[in-house]
Write an enzyme that holds these catalytic residues in place. Structure first.
Site, PDB file in Angstrom:
ATOM      1  N   ASP A  21     -16.029   5.484  -9.702  1.00  0.00           N
ATOM      2  CA  ASP A  21     -14.452   5.674  -9.653  1.00  0.00           C
ATOM      3  C   ASP A  21     -13.832   5.390 -11.180  1.00  0.00           C
ATOM      4  O   ASP A  21     -13.998   4.248 -11.336  1.00  0.00           O
ATOM      5  CB  ASP A  21     -13.924   4.606  -8.489  1.00  0.00           C
ATOM      6  CG  ASP A  21     -12.533   4.617  -8.479  1.00  0.00           C
ATOM      7  OD1 ASP A  21     -11.805   5.412  -9.193  1.00  0.00           O
ATOM      8  OD2 ASP A  21     -12.157   4.060  -7.381  1.00  0.00           O
ATOM      9  N   SER A  73      -6.834   2.164  -2.822  1.00  0.00           N
ATOM     10  CA  SER A  73      -6.000   2.167  -4.246  1.00  0.00           C
ATOM     11  C   SER A  73      -5.053   1.364  -4.399  1.00  0.00           C
ATOM     12  O   SER A  73      -5.023   0.274  -4.359  1.00  0.00           O
ATOM     13  CB  SER A  73      -5.785   3.907  -4.459  1.00  0.00           C
ATOM     14  OG  SER A  73      -5.642   4.103  -5.870  1.00  0.00           O
ATOM     15  N   HIS A 130     -13.294   8.172  -6.560  1.00  0.00           N
ATOM     16  CA  HIS A 130     -12.096   7.435  -6.062  1.00  0.00           C
ATOM     17  C   HIS A 130     -12.075   7.778  -4.392  1.00  0.00           C
ATOM     18  O   HIS A 130     -11.097   7.273  -3.809  1.00  0.00           O
ATOM     19  CB  HIS A 130     -11.076   7.737  -6.708  1.00  0.00           C
ATOM     20  CG  HIS A 130      -9.812   6.908  -6.436  1.00  0.00           C
ATOM     21  ND1 HIS A 130      -9.849   5.569  -6.896  1.00  0.00           N
ATOM     22  CD2 HIS A 130      -8.566   7.129  -6.219  1.00  0.00           C
ATOM     23  CE1 HIS A 130      -8.603   5.051  -6.373  1.00  0.00           C
ATOM     24  NE2 HIS A 130      -7.700   5.921  -6.126  1.00  0.00           N
ATOM     25  N   TYR A 168       0.022   1.707   2.236  1.00  0.00           N
ATOM     26  CA  TYR A 168       0.022   2.343   0.997  1.00  0.00           C
ATOM     27  C   TYR A 168       1.204   1.611   0.040  1.00  0.00           C
ATOM     28  O   TYR A 168       1.170   0.795  -0.738  1.00  0.00           O
ATOM     29  CB  TYR A 168       0.256   3.649   0.762  1.00  0.00           C
ATOM     30  CG  TYR A 168      -0.231   4.069  -0.386  1.00  0.00           C
ATOM     31  CD1 TYR A 168      -1.378   4.095  -1.077  1.00  0.00           C
ATOM     32  CD2 TYR A 168       0.641   4.781  -1.245  1.00  0.00           C
ATOM     33  CE1 TYR A 168      -1.974   4.675  -2.220  1.00  0.00           C
ATOM     34  CE2 TYR A 168       0.398   5.204  -2.745  1.00  0.00           C
ATOM     35  CZ  TYR A 168      -0.975   4.943  -3.064  1.00  0.00           C
ATOM     36  OH  TYR A 168      -1.219   5.451  -4.618  1.00  0.00           O
TER      37      TYR A 168
END
Length: 698
Positions: free
Chosen positions: A634, A550, A669, A470
């Site tokens: 999303d 993301s 999302h 991430y």
């Protein structure tokens, strides 16, 4: 026994066939940034309402599903996932009024059901989100009770959207009060007595797409029960105090209204209002956006504040509400070498520290005296430790990559824990191991990584491996069990999670080291993790996949563009892929603290342009087999990012590895995704991974 790859090839022409991608038109659209002309031929895909965009989505999905349908063991993987996920799941219970509430999923229900139970009584269904819509894509996004538990307001999300509606009702008989509130976004619900509650929202975009339109000014309202939403009182925000994010809460005694206001995802102002005084003013506690602060408790006028002001790893201070400015703050729990996340319960303070990406939890009294270190069952992640002041017990969950999430009951008096709910999943932790190592990144920085695998695997460079990351927004990746990963581990695979810069594992300094003009550090950390796994024979470039969602989707897109030869498979999910235009959609401008924008300066533009996944791809380069995933609802990272990236990658791909995009409908999302949709998406990924690595499934 399922077929090997060689056996599968005899009856399957997938590897030999040429995929015919949908024709994606190019338009002559150009932007000029500080004298540099940048082409944007797929700008038309940003319009999610356009018929040609809808046709493109339909055509791309058809190609993807045709490809996946030919993988011989896709069905077997889905069946295994279904079996793995078919066990009872519970949430931590919480008490409201005379009832204890908890969420339960019997196994494969699309949405977990909210139950309630009186002391000594039988559980009863309170809210069943599976009944909210025919396809179970409407989910329960949030719920809040008044202090006495007699009133409840809950938020509904349709199709995974961040826009919600709010239903208010009497808890006793579930009778509805007033009209449903609509067009609420990024909001909690904070009750004031039984008269009404505070909530936040934006003006819904009047022009263009409701899903991708820019949302800039958050507003805090008070809704009085029984009145129309159009008459709700504006409390904070709007033209006089424009802020991008505004949240509100009340102290447990309802003495103070607490308001947090911010313009980005890091740093916030903090305000209080004395609700015991008629027409009291809103008083600033912190009047700038430079650090993060929150009021976590109070005793009378004594406020307990978490802050990272002059303490990058966090500390707890106290101050009197009469003059709460930082100059008057007094340390209660000082900063340590470990990152602090505090909570309160049973009249105690709980300091939940992240120490090298795993949990360590200490209990303090309200005067700052340490009373207990909570004995955790292993090295992993503990969350919870919250309850009302008068409750002598509270609950927390513990999990790791090889420890299925278990709920514990904890006594604040004795400091003892006991198992409350243990999952009945078909998984034997004793067969697996999870270890933490530290590797060296490009600039010499030591980065931790946890590697999980089945005991006894050979370090021969041939293990299918997923590197997940991430690296942003001060978010920490701590160990957590996932049934989806079991499929990989059972096949002798390796799951590796590095704690990249940009995250919060080592406080604000670690976060800032992966932002703006230092964002490349995040990609370097990820690439170095891949190189460590290869050099130590966990895997090789022919058996290595990268995965992230993301901001993690940006990570995957950027690293596969920079080092395409290092990876066999890539899974960028709901990624931020166009770094020159991300701030023009929904609340994207709020991410500028981490990213910077293409309009900030020539230097910032050039930096973003260089690593922006959509712009960094080069024609004729052999890129990994890629399965892009996104969703049509999303409205946080709009699907246009993934659309443009997939279209560009299909046009640029110089090798024969597939480039596919899967676009889920009536999904957002990720939050509230129905179980059946989640199983399908996970099964598709594992089938795609094993097949493109030339492996079977057994």
């Amino acid at each position: 026994m399922f077929p090997t790859f060689a056996q599968a090839q005899k009856n399957n022409t997938l590897q030999k066939m040429t995929i015919t991608y949908p024709e994606t038109k190019k338009e002559n659209i150009k932007d000029t940034y500080f004298g540099t002309v940048v082409e944007d031929p797929y700008r038309w895909l940003e319009d999610d309402r356009a018929e040609d965009t809808k046709a493109w989505v339909k055509a791309e999905n058809a190609v993807t599903q045709k490809y996946l349908a030919q993988i011989p063991y896709r069905k077997n993987i889905k069946e295994r996932l279904t079996k793995l996920m078919n066990y009872e799941k519970y949430s931590q219970p919480f008490k409201e009024g005379d009832y204890t509430y908890f969420y339960k999923n019997t196994g494969l229900q699309n949405q977990s059901v909210l139950y309630r139970q009186k002391e000594g009584g039988e559980p009863e269904v309170f809210l069943d989100p599976n009944s909210f819509s025919k396809d179970a894509t409407t989910s329960l996004a949030d719920i809040s009770f008044s202090k006495d538990g007699s009133l409840v307001a809950y938020q509904l999300s349709a199709g995974g959207s961040d826009w919600t509606s709010v239903v208010v009702m009497h808890a006793a008989d579930k009778s509805i009060i007033g009209d449903t509130l609509t067009d609420v976004k990024f909001s909690g619900i904070a009750w004031q007595g039984n008269t009404g509650f505070y909530y936040s929202s934006y003006d819904k975009p009047k022009e263009g797409s409701q899903l991708s339109g820019l949302t800039e000014q958050h507003k805090l309202y008070f809704h009085t029960l029984g009145t129309s939403q159009k008459d709700d009182q504006l409390v904070f925000g709007g033209a006089k105090t424009p802020r991008r994010y505004i949240g509100a809460g009340l102290t447990e005694d309802e003495h103070y209204l607490i308001i947090s206001a911010a313009n980005s995802t890091s740093g916030n102002e903090l305000y209080i209002k004395d609700l015991s005084v008629a027409n009291a003013a809103i008083i600033p506690v912190v009047d700038n956006f430079e650090q993060n602060h929150s009021i976590i408790d109070n005793i009378g006028s004594k406020l307990y504040i978490y802050t990272n002001l002059n303490a990058p790893n966090g500390r707890i201070v106290t101050v009197d509400a009469a003059d709460p400015k930082p100059a008057n703050w007094k340390d209660l729990i000082k900063e340590t070498d470990n990152v602090l996340s505090p909570s309160t319960g049973g009249g105690k303070l709980f300091a939940n520290y992240i120490k090298d990406a795993v949990s360590m939890v200490l209990q303090y009294d309200m005067d700052g005296k340490m009373e207990h270190e909570i004995k955790l069952p292993g090295i992993g992640t503990a969350v919870g430790f919250g309850s009302k002041k008068k409750e002598p017990e509270l609950f927390y969950t513990f999990t790791s990559y090889v420890y299925p999430t278990t709920i514990f009951k904890y006594s604040v008096t004795t400091g003892k824990s006991e198992v409350y709910k243990k999952p009945g999943i078909d998984f034997d932790p004793s067969k697996y191991e999870s270890k933490q190592i530290f590797y060296t990144s490009k600039d010499g920085t030591k980065v931790p990584m946890i590697i999980t695998y089945k005991k006894g695997i050979s370090l021969n460079g041939k293990n299918p491996t997923v590197l997940y990351g991430y690296g942003g927004f001060n978010i920490s990746l701590t160990p957590a069990f996932s049934t989806s990963i079991v499929v990989l581990l059972e096949q002798g695979g390796v799951y590796a999670v590095p704690n990249l810069r940009g995250g919060g594992e080592y406080g604000e300094k670690w976060h800032l080291a992966g932002t703006k003009l230092q964002k490349q550090n995040v990609f370097d950390d990820f690439i170095a993790a891949a190189e460590y796994l290869i050099s130590n024979k966990y895997t090789s470039k022919d058996y290595l996949a990268i995965m992230g969602g993301s901001n993690g989707g940006l990570l995957v897109g950027a690293t596969m563009a920079q080092r395409p030869e290092l990876f066999k498979v890539a899974f960028p999910a709901v990624g931020v892929m166009d770094m020159l235009r991300y701030h023009k959609f929904t609340a994207g401008a709020g991410w500028s603290y981490d990213y910077g924008t293409s309009e900030d300066s020539k230097e910032m533009f050039e930096y973003l342009h260089k690593y922006s996944p959509v712009h960094a791809l080069k024609a004729g380069v052999k890129y990994p087999a890629t399965l892009v995933t996104t969703a049509d609802h999303d409205d946080r990272v709009v699907p246009a990012h993934s659309f443009k990236f997939a279209a560009t990658l299909q046009a640029m791909q110089g090798g024969d590895a597939p480039v596919l995009i899967s676009i889920q409908t009536n999904a957002g999302h990720g939050a509230g995704k129905p179980t059946d949709k989640a199983i399908e998406e996970i099964a598709d990924k594992w089938a795609f991974l094993f097949y493109n690595m030339g492996l079977g499934y057994k």
